[in-house]
Write an enzyme that holds these catalytic residues in place. Structure first.
Site, PDB file in Angstrom:
ATOM      1  CB  CYS A  99      -0.941   0.015   1.202  1.00  0.00           C
ATOM      2  SG  CYS A  99      -0.102  -0.021   2.808  1.00  0.00           S
ATOM      3  N   GLY A 118      -7.539  -9.792   5.151  1.00  0.00           N
ATOM      4  CA  GLY A 118      -6.109 -10.069   5.061  1.00  0.00           C
ATOM      5  C   GLY A 118      -5.378  -9.761   6.357  1.00  0.00           C
TER       6      GLY A 118
END
Length: 428
Positions: free
Chosen positions: A50, A189
């Site tokens: 990310c 996740g």
């Protein structure tokens, strides 16, 4: 060949650029195959999280430009835009960068532990799709050893802090008592699992876990006594949620402005706190325009992160010293391997000259020539051929005042006159 690390991260690019450059899991195989097809690339690995997208490659000449051009083509981005926010490191600096990333020193949250697992995943992907050769294989293995040493010998990993922790910490500043709040987590996740753990430890009243597949949602929700739903059930759950934290690998937003507006009407405009940790984003930016929504992205967690950074700076300094040692060891091993390749080429060249001279001498003996003359001619020709190249290079070096080459020649000459251990020579 050159070791190249090329990428963008949270320090060089805003989230809207990072999400355009990020690779989805389904794109990684294609990306690795295409990278390896570039004539300038011999080995390649792709790290995409990310907060960063990085390419680690063993390249030849002009490799950096070719890889940057490929990255732009792959994501349909202008090369000028990438150039403005991309960074690159070569050889020693590239190895140091990877070790710093693996140790959590280059993360938004200093010392966060998740990145090492993400690098191991990138390494495994590269191995699976034949992206790795000897150079990157050794670099990654050395990096894992250094990162382990940093974790065990410094306090960088004490009281683990991550972006997930920072999100929950920010929520705690808005909600005085989590025991009266309900949280909706989108995704199942590792990041969402960490969020759930931090929320449960903070006393959250209720957890709802939404995921594309109900099985994964149930598995995570069951661990924290929460409720599991699918993505299609989010609108109803959203109306019950005080806190929404999203982190999926979806290429498109999951929460849109219209969906959130509908939930706010049901809630009679009781506010919702939202954190979008995903890249690409899971929540449309327009959601932040709604009066009763407090929307944050990973870039908005900087205050919490800076506080963490101050607490861990001493451990970070110790980690930097260990990484410097690790880079030094990697460089030494690389130089030793380089010398080994040079020695091998020298021996192959010498053996080729010997074989040619031997074949010529055997042919002369077969024709009945005087053996003594043949042997003398053989040794003279072999000596001339072996010394011609070095002699020529030493003369050129002297003319150019390359004293480093002359000194190296002196060292080799002194070593060659020392008594030889026949057994050791044979083993070499």
């Amino acid at each position: 060949m050159t070791l190249l690390a090329l990428g963008i991260n949270h320090k060089t690019a805003a989230i809207d650029v990072r999400e355009q450059v990020a690779f989805t899991p389904s794109q990684l195989e294609t990306a690795l195959v295409e990278l390896k097809r570039l004539p300038e690339v011999l080995e390649a690995a792709v790290l995409s999280t990310c907060n960063r997208t990085e390419l680690y490659c063993i390249t030849g000449a002009a490799g950096e430009r070719a890889i940057l051009d490929w990255l732009g083509r792959f994501h349909d981005l202008p090369i000028e835009q990438l150039t403005q926010c991309a960074y690159h490191y070569l050889d020693e600096a590239a190895a140091r960068h990877l070790m710093r990333v693996a140790s959590g020193l280059d993360s938004m949250v200093l010392g966060e532990p998740q990145i090492l697992g993400q690098i191991k995943d990138a390494y495994q992907q590269a191995r699976t799709h034949q992206g790795l050769g000897g150079e990157l294989e050794r670099l990654f293995q050395h990096t894992f050893a250094v990162a382990k040493q940093v974790r065990t010998e410094t306090g960088i990993g004490e009281n683990p802090v991550s972006v997930a922790y920072a999100a929950v910490s920010l929520a705690s500043r808005i909600f005085d008592d989590f025991s009266r709040s309900r949280a909706l987590l989108i995704g199942a996740g590792e990041t969402v699992e960490l969020v759930a753990r931090h929320l449960r430890e903070s006393g959250i009243r209720e957890l709802i876990v939404a995921n594309r597949t109900r099985e994964r949602a149930e598995r995570l929700a069951g661990e924290f006594a929460g409720e599991a739903i699918t993505l299609s059930e989010i609108p109803e759950a959203l109306a019950r949620a005080d806190i929404v934290i999203a982190s999926t690998a979806s290429p498109l937003p999951i929460l849109g402005k219209g969906m959130v507006e509908g939930a706010l009407k049901v809630r009679r405009h009781r506010p919702i706190f939202m954190v979008d940790i995903a890249v690409p984003r899971d929540i449309e930016p327009q959601v932040g325009e709604l009066a009763d929504v407090f929307l944050y992205t990973v870039d908005d967690l900087q205050e919490v992160i800076e506080e963490n950074r101050r607490h861990r700076q001493v451990a970070a300094n110790q980690a930097e010293a260990l990484i410097a040692q690790g880079v030094g060891h990697w460089q030494h091993e690389r130089r030793v391997r380089g010398a080994g390749d040079l020695i091998r080429r020298y021996r192959e060249q010498g053996e080729a000259l010997r074989d040619a001279a031997e074949a010529q001498a055997m042919a002369q003996l077969a024709r009945g020539e005087d053996p003594e003359k043949v042997i003398r001619r053989l040794t003279q020709q072999l000596t001339n051929k072996l010394l011609h190249g070095p002699t020529l290079r030493l003369r050129e070096a002297s003319g150019l005042e390359r004293h480093d080459i002359i000194e190296a020649g002196e060292t080799l000459l002194l070593d060659s006159t020392m008594p030889q251990d026949n057994n050791r020579e044979q083993e070499a």
